[in-house]
Design a protein around this motif. Structure first.
Motif, mmCIF file in Angstrom:
data_model
loop_
_atom_site.group_PDB
_atom_site.id
_atom_site.type_symbol
_atom_site.label_atom_id
_atom_site.label_comp_id
_atom_site.label_asym_id
_atom_site.label_seq_id
_atom_site.Cartn_x
_atom_site.Cartn_y
_atom_site.Cartn_z
ATOM 1 N N ASP A 211 0.798 -1.232 0.000
ATOM 2 C CA ASP A 211 0.000 0.000 0.000
ATOM 3 C C ASP A 211 0.830 1.280 0.000
ATOM 4 O O ASP A 211 0.551 2.188 -0.798
ATOM 5 C CB ASP A 211 -0.976 -0.005 1.182
ATOM 6 C CG ASP A 211 -2.113 -1.006 0.988
ATOM 7 O OD1 ASP A 211 -2.254 -1.521 -0.139
ATOM 8 O OD2 ASP A 211 -2.845 -1.269 1.958
ATOM 9 N N PRO A 212 1.843 1.437 0.855
ATOM 10 C CA PRO A 212 2.605 2.697 0.864
ATOM 11 C C PRO A 212 3.416 2.939 -0.410
ATOM 12 O O PRO A 212 3.897 4.053 -0.636
ATOM 13 C CB PRO A 212 3.536 2.543 2.072
ATOM 14 C CG PRO A 212 2.940 1.460 2.903
ATOM 15 C CD PRO A 212 2.289 0.536 1.937
ATOM 16 N N TYR A 213 3.570 1.902 -1.226
ATOM 17 C CA TYR A 213 4.417 2.010 -2.412
ATOM 18 C C TYR A 213 3.612 2.166 -3.700
ATOM 19 O O TYR A 213 4.178 2.186 -4.791
ATOM 20 C CB TYR A 213 5.330 0.779 -2.507
ATOM 21 C CG TYR A 213 6.268 0.683 -1.332
ATOM 22 C CD1 TYR A 213 7.506 1.312 -1.346
ATOM 23 C CD2 TYR A 213 5.889 -0.011 -0.175
ATOM 24 C CE1 TYR A 213 8.357 1.245 -0.250
ATOM 25 C CE2 TYR A 213 6.734 -0.088 0.922
ATOM 26 C CZ TYR A 213 7.962 0.549 0.877
ATOM 27 O OH TYR A 213 8.802 0.486 1.969
ATOM 28 N N ASP A 215 1.353 4.662 -5.684
ATOM 29 C CA ASP A 215 0.903 6.051 -5.767
ATOM 30 C C ASP A 215 0.325 6.327 -7.151
ATOM 31 O O ASP A 215 0.386 5.493 -8.064
ATOM 32 C CB ASP A 215 2.046 7.020 -5.445
ATOM 33 C CG ASP A 215 3.254 6.834 -6.354
ATOM 34 O OD1 ASP A 215 3.102 6.294 -7.471
ATOM 35 O OD2 ASP A 215 4.371 7.247 -5.955
ATOM 36 N N ALA A 216 -0.251 7.510 -7.295
ATOM 37 C CA ALA A 216 -0.941 7.860 -8.534
ATOM 38 C C ALA A 216 -0.008 7.820 -9.732
ATOM 39 O O ALA A 216 -0.384 7.371 -10.819
ATOM 40 C CB ALA A 216 -1.581 9.240 -8.396
ATOM 41 N N LYS A 217 1.226 8.271 -9.550
ATOM 42 C CA LYS A 217 2.165 8.326 -10.666
ATOM 43 C C LYS A 217 2.518 6.930 -11.161
ATOM 44 O O LYS A 217 2.529 6.668 -12.379
ATOM 45 C CB LYS A 217 3.434 9.074 -10.248
ATOM 46 C CG LYS A 217 4.445 9.243 -11.374
ATOM 47 C CD LYS A 217 5.645 10.049 -10.903
ATOM 48 C CE LYS A 217 6.664 10.236 -12.025
ATOM 49 N NZ LYS A 217 7.837 11.026 -11.577
ATOM 50 N N SER A 218 2.810 6.009 -10.238
ATOM 51 C CA SER A 218 3.202 4.664 -10.652
ATOM 52 C C SER A 218 2.026 3.896 -11.247
ATOM 53 O O SER A 218 2.198 3.110 -12.188
ATOM 54 C CB SER A 218 3.797 3.893 -9.475
ATOM 55 O OG SER A 218 2.867 3.746 -8.419
ATOM 56 N N VAL A 275 -5.682 3.960 -5.953
ATOM 57 C CA VAL A 275 -5.295 5.237 -5.344
ATOM 58 C C VAL A 275 -6.532 6.114 -5.178
ATOM 59 O O VAL A 275 -7.475 6.045 -5.964
ATOM 60 C CB VAL A 275 -4.231 5.964 -6.190
ATOM 61 C CG1 VAL A 275 -2.908 5.232 -6.123
ATOM 62 C CG2 VAL A 275 -4.669 6.135 -7.626
ATOM 63 N N GLU A 279 -4.141 10.209 -11.094
ATOM 64 C CA GLU A 279 -3.705 11.315 -11.939
ATOM 65 C C GLU A 279 -4.601 11.421 -13.165
ATOM 66 O O GLU A 279 -4.961 10.423 -13.779
ATOM 67 C CB GLU A 279 -2.249 11.118 -12.370
ATOM 68 C CG GLU A 279 -1.246 11.413 -11.278
ATOM 69 C CD GLU A 279 0.154 11.589 -11.826
ATOM 70 O OE1 GLU A 279 0.348 11.429 -13.061
ATOM 71 O OE2 GLU A 279 1.064 11.919 -11.042
#
Length: 285
Positions: A211-213, A215-218, A275, A279
């Protein structure tokens, strides 16, 4: 050979099976396993690896899944171990679980020196490419891979962390794709692909520690990669399945449809499930 691309709209796609390693001879058996697919670790003229065969307790569908999912994983950019088809074997290899003799063509996956997922962030925090976490979840969801992580099922052995050469970082290396596409069904159906499979809303491969890894970009990058899938490439991949595995034309068409239609479904739906604020393409932050 993996896909050569910049993921900005242009790509050259080539099959990965046999591109990196081309074992022609099985030299010796190292260890047999009593797991569901009865793989055997062997030494070959191209190094050590794991074999799976027709006649295994789970049926030929797992070989189709291994080969097709392996090709798709390599295409999307995951660091799967090199794999190949071995068309001849001069030694007797007996599967432990059912006592059957392995018969070519055999699916071969190279052995890699890695550490299984430990449930925490010991290795996640040291990844060379953290974006591979989201990429793996998008991939597993696309191919419906229930046998890594899904609701009620946790198989950390199917995910390795391999030390990057000459670095203190690690690579995320997924292995064993025999449980993709058809879920608990025994075999691939005739065309068309079932809607329940195409529009399966479950997210696969998302270990809690991920979960912490993610993000929207990835996620955007992973979805962008998947959006470049071309049906002609999928047809080529499915047509590469050896005829001896008993994969008929109707089942092949069903699998092509499933791979392509599910890719479109995942591209259109998964960002909001991974997420909170995906994005938006073209929006400058």
């Amino acid at each position: 050979m993996y896909a050569i691309d910049d993921w900005d709209g242009w790509s050259i796609m080539a099959l990965s099976c046999g591109a990196v390693c081309r074992p022609a001879e099985v030299l010796r058996e190292i260890e047999s396993f009593g797991s569901s697919t009865s793989p055997i670790r062997v030494d070959t003229d191209a190094g050590e690896g794991f074999l799976k065969s027709v006649g295994n307790p789970m049926g030929s569908s797992i070989l189709v899944s291994e080969l097709v999912a392996g090709e798709l994983a390599a295409w999307i950019g995951l660091k799967v171990p090199p794999f190949a088809i071995i068309n001849d074997c001069q030694i007797d290899l007996i599967m432990q679980r059912n006592g059957a003799k392995m018969a070519p063509p055999l699916f071969f996956s190279s052995a890699v020196d890695g550490t299984p997922h430990d449930g925490g962030d010991t290795f996640l925090s040291r990844l060379r490419e953290p974006g591979d976490v989201a990429l793996l979840v998008v991939f597993d969801t696309w191919v419906r891979n229930w046998d890594r992580f899904s609701d009620g099922h946790d198989n950390a052995d199917n995910l390795l962390y391999v030390k990057a050469e000459g670095r203190r970082k690690y690579d995320l290396v997924p292995i064993d794709h025999s449980g993709c596409f058809i879920g608990d069904d025994a075999d691939f159906p005739m065309a068309p692909a079932p809607n329940a499979w195409v529009f399966d809303p479950n997210v696969y491969g998302k270990f809690p520690a991920f979960d912490p890894y993610i993000d929207a970009k990835s996620v955007k990058r992973a979805v962008g990669r998947l959006s470049h899938l071309q049906r002609d490439f999928v047809v080529e991949v499915v047509n590469s399945v050896p005829a001896q595995w008993g994969f008929g034309p109707n089942a092949a068409l069903s699998l092509v449809d499933l791979v392509c239609e599910r890719a479109e479904y995942v591209v259109n739906t998964i960002s909001g499930r991974l997420v909170d604020e995906p994005e938006i393409p073209g929006l400058v932050k």
